[in-house]
Design an enzyme around this catalytic site. Structure first.
Site, PDB file in Angstrom:
ATOM      1  N   ASN A  10       0.869  -1.184   0.000  1.00 46.22           N
ATOM      2  CA  ASN A  10       0.000   0.000   0.000  1.00 46.22           C
ATOM      3  C   ASN A  10       0.901   1.228   0.000  1.00 46.22           C
ATOM      4  O   ASN A  10       1.494   1.551   1.029  1.00 46.22           O
ATOM      5  CB  ASN A  10      -0.888  -0.046   1.256  1.00 46.22           C
ATOM      6  CG  ASN A  10      -1.712   1.221   1.445  1.00 46.22           C
ATOM      7  OD1 ASN A  10      -1.789   2.057   0.536  1.00 46.22           O
ATOM      8  ND2 ASN A  10      -2.316   1.364   2.610  1.00 46.22           N
ATOM      9  N   TRP A  11       0.995   1.875  -1.156  1.00 45.36           N
ATOM     10  CA  TRP A  11       1.906   3.035  -1.263  1.00 45.36           C
ATOM     11  C   TRP A  11       1.312   4.283  -0.617  1.00 45.36           C
ATOM     12  O   TRP A  11       1.992   5.280  -0.487  1.00 45.36           O
ATOM     13  CB  TRP A  11       2.237   3.301  -2.733  1.00 45.36           C
ATOM     14  CG  TRP A  11       3.305   2.385  -3.281  1.00 45.36           C
ATOM     15  CD1 TRP A  11       3.701   1.176  -2.777  1.00 45.36           C
ATOM     16  CD2 TRP A  11       4.129   2.627  -4.433  1.00 45.36           C
ATOM     17  NE1 TRP A  11       4.724   0.653  -3.533  1.00 45.36           N
ATOM     18  CE2 TRP A  11       5.006   1.519  -4.566  1.00 45.36           C
ATOM     19  CE3 TRP A  11       4.211   3.656  -5.367  1.00 45.36           C
ATOM     20  CZ2 TRP A  11       5.950   1.430  -5.597  1.00 45.36           C
ATOM     21  CZ3 TRP A  11       5.147   3.560  -6.404  1.00 45.36           C
ATOM     22  CH2 TRP A  11       6.001   2.459  -6.499  1.00 45.36           C
ATOM     23  N   LYS A  12       0.030   4.254  -0.275  1.00 48.37           N
ATOM     24  CA  LYS A  12      -0.646   5.434   0.301  1.00 48.37           C
ATOM     25  C   LYS A  12      -0.405   6.646  -0.611  1.00 48.37           C
ATOM     26  O   LYS A  12      -0.371   6.477  -1.824  1.00 48.37           O
ATOM     27  CB  LYS A  12      -0.160   5.661   1.727  1.00 48.37           C
ATOM     28  CG  LYS A  12      -0.269   4.381   2.571  1.00 48.37           C
ATOM     29  CD  LYS A  12      -0.067   4.599   4.027  1.00 48.37           C
ATOM     30  CE  LYS A  12      -0.205   3.262   4.752  1.00 48.37           C
ATOM     31  NZ  LYS A  12      -0.147   3.381   6.194  1.00 48.37           N
ATOM     32  N   HIS A  94      -9.552   1.279   4.897  1.00 47.24           N
ATOM     33  CA  HIS A  94      -8.289   1.460   5.620  1.00 47.24           C
ATOM     34  C   HIS A  94      -8.529   2.446   6.771  1.00 47.24           C
ATOM     35  O   HIS A  94      -9.318   3.373   6.638  1.00 47.24           O
ATOM     36  CB  HIS A  94      -7.222   1.987   4.658  1.00 47.24           C
ATOM     37  CG  HIS A  94      -5.857   2.001   5.268  1.00 47.24           C
ATOM     38  ND1 HIS A  94      -5.456   2.971   6.152  1.00 47.24           N
ATOM     39  CD2 HIS A  94      -4.817   1.142   5.151  1.00 47.24           C
ATOM     40  CE1 HIS A  94      -4.213   2.708   6.550  1.00 47.24           C
ATOM     41  NE2 HIS A  94      -3.810   1.604   5.959  1.00 47.24           N
ATOM     42  N   GLU A  96      -6.916   4.837   7.814  1.00 48.32           N
ATOM     43  CA  GLU A  96      -6.683   6.247   7.482  1.00 48.32           C
ATOM     44  C   GLU A  96      -7.898   6.847   6.777  1.00 48.32           C
ATOM     45  O   GLU A  96      -8.223   8.021   6.956  1.00 48.32           O
ATOM     46  CB  GLU A  96      -5.403   6.366   6.631  1.00 48.32           C
ATOM     47  CG  GLU A  96      -4.164   6.157   7.498  1.00 48.32           C
ATOM     48  CD  GLU A  96      -2.961   5.568   6.780  1.00 48.32           C
ATOM     49  OE1 GLU A  96      -2.914   5.574   5.536  1.00 48.32           O
ATOM     50  OE2 GLU A  96      -2.054   5.085   7.498  1.00 48.32           O
ATOM     51  N   GLU A 164      -5.426  -4.714  10.646  1.00 48.26           N
ATOM     52  CA  GLU A 164      -4.435  -3.663  10.815  1.00 48.26           C
ATOM     53  C   GLU A 164      -4.731  -2.874  12.091  1.00 48.26           C
ATOM     54  O   GLU A 164      -5.537  -1.931  12.066  1.00 48.26           O
ATOM     55  CB  GLU A 164      -4.466  -2.709   9.621  1.00 48.26           C
ATOM     56  CG  GLU A 164      -4.114  -3.356   8.303  1.00 48.26           C
ATOM     57  CD  GLU A 164      -3.488  -2.357   7.346  1.00 48.26           C
ATOM     58  OE1 GLU A 164      -2.422  -2.642   6.839  1.00 48.26           O
ATOM     59  OE2 GLU A 164      -4.068  -1.278   7.139  1.00 48.26           O
ATOM     60  N   GLY A 170       2.505   2.373  10.734  1.00 49.14           N
ATOM     61  CA  GLY A 170       3.504   3.431  10.585  1.00 49.14           C
ATOM     62  C   GLY A 170       4.236   3.795  11.862  1.00 49.14           C
ATOM     63  O   GLY A 170       4.920   4.812  11.922  1.00 49.14           O
ATOM     64  N   SER A 208       3.305  -2.007  10.335  1.00 49.11           N
ATOM     65  CA  SER A 208       4.749  -2.092  10.621  1.00 49.11           C
ATOM     66  C   SER A 208       5.358  -3.445  10.276  1.00 49.11           C
ATOM     67  O   SER A 208       6.253  -3.918  10.979  1.00 49.11           O
ATOM     68  CB  SER A 208       5.035  -1.704  12.077  1.00 49.11           C
ATOM     69  OG  SER A 208       4.693  -0.347  12.294  1.00 49.11           O
ATOM     70  N   GLY A 229       2.781  -1.082   4.252  1.00 46.70           N
ATOM     71  CA  GLY A 229       2.834   0.327   3.875  1.00 46.70           C
ATOM     72  C   GLY A 229       4.263   0.748   3.567  1.00 46.70           C
ATOM     73  O   GLY A 229       4.789   0.467   2.486  1.00 46.70           O
ATOM     74  N   GLY A 230       4.901   1.370   4.533  1.00 45.51           N
ATOM     75  CA  GLY A 230       6.234   1.955   4.337  1.00 45.51           C
ATOM     76  C   GLY A 230       7.236   1.024   3.666  1.00 45.51           C
ATOM     77  O   GLY A 230       7.968   1.443   2.752  1.00 45.51           O
TER      78      GLY A 230
HETATM   79  P1  PGA Z   1       2.828   0.403   7.560  1.00 41.87           P
HETATM   80  O1  PGA Z   1       1.365   0.607   6.973  1.00 41.87           O
HETATM   81  O2  PGA Z   1       3.358  -0.899   7.013  1.00 41.87           O
HETATM   82  O3  PGA Z   1       3.621   1.587   7.081  1.00 41.87           O
HETATM   83  O4  PGA Z   1       2.697   0.349   9.053  1.00 41.87           O
HETATM   84  C1  PGA Z   1       0.499  -0.486   6.787  1.00 41.87           C
HETATM   85  C2  PGA Z   1      -0.816  -0.011   6.221  1.00 41.87           C
HETATM   86  O5  PGA Z   1      -1.345   1.007   6.666  1.00 41.87           O
HETATM   87  O6  PGA Z   1      -1.382  -0.655   5.308  1.00 41.87           O
END
Ligand code: PGA
Length: 248
Positions: A10-12, A94, A96, A164, A170, A208, A229-230
């Site tokens: 997930n590149w957000k 998600h 967010e 999640e 993050g 994470s 994500g990251g």
């Molecule tokens: P993260 O994000 O790996 O940077 O913690 C995961 C996500 O929100 O899908």
């Protein structure tokens, strides 16, 4: 038989055309992974990214879609539009989006139904906040998010669930192995009442996930992959996570 494992990135709201080089590097390093590999870039990158992965082993997905098929919804994207530029998946609900855009379980379910109608696989996200975990409400919260966010007609083929924990996204913090296993077991059980072939629904852990902790997470029961994500932004890191999933 266990379902095919899925490594989803997930590149957000990160990346631009220059970042397509990471996709080239990923394809070069992992031309035929055993697990399914998915990248969900910002929607503007789907089309150019499709050209880079066409015929290859990487699937593409959006990060959100609208519940309606088309119409006067400025700034939104319809599921069929994602599909039209090469997406086969879409992340929905998600945390967010739930936090930034007030998406409720009902909204997420409506979006997932739209995704299914357009032929996309929906990755429906659930997860507790830190306050909810501290109050020992985690399992109740996850159960109610699952009940409210999964639409009629969901199957193992068109639906993936990502656990999640909001406090793990993050932050570099992850739940203990026991905590992840407990939630995944609950999800598998809960899905049995909602999705006919529940044993085949892919259950991802997200929050994470890094090259260094991936193997230990992938060894847990009912963990069929990760939503990353990251660590999905760099081909080298995501590649190590794909290798850990292949080895699990
Ligand atoms: P993260 O994000 O790996 O940077 O913690 C995961 C996500 O929100 O899908």
């Amino acid at each position: 038989m266990a379902p095919r494992k899925l490594a989803a990135g997930n590149w957000k709201m990160n990346g631009d055309l220059a970042a397509l080089a990471e996709i080239d590097a990923l394809v070069a390093a992992h031309p035929a992974p055993g697990c399914e590999v998915l990248i969900c870039p910002p929607a503007v990158l789907l089309h150019p990214m499709k050209a880079r992965v066409d015929g290859g082993a990487i699937a593409l997905g959006g990060q959100d879609c609208h519940a309606k098929a088309s119409g006067a919804h400025t700034g939104d994207i319809a599921a069929a539009q994602l599909k039209g530029v090469g997406a086969s998946y879409v992340i929905l609900g998600h945390s967010e989006r739930r936090a930034d855009h007030g998406e409720t379980d009902a909204v997420v379910a409506a979006k997932a139904a739209a995704a299914h109608a357009a032929g996309l696989t929906a990755i429906i996200c659930v997860g507790e906040t830190e306050a909810q975990r501290d109050r020992e409400e985690t399992l109740t919260v996850i159960a109610s998010q699952l009940d409210g966010s999964i639409p009629e007609g969901a199957t193992a083929a068109n639906t993936v669930i990502a656990y999640e924990p909001v406090w793990a996204i993050g932050t570099g913090r992850t739940p203990t192995n026991d905590q992840i296993a407990e939630v995944h077991a609950l999800m598998r059980e809960r899905l049995a009442g909602k999705v006919g072939d529940a044993s085949q629904v892919r259950l991802l852990y997200g929050g994470s996930v890094k090259p260094d902790n991936a193997a230990q997470i992938f060894a847990l029961p009912h963990v069929d992959g990760a939503l990353v994500g990251g660590a999905s932004l760099k081909a080298a890191d995501f590649g190590r996570i794909i290798a850990a999933l292949d080895a699990a």
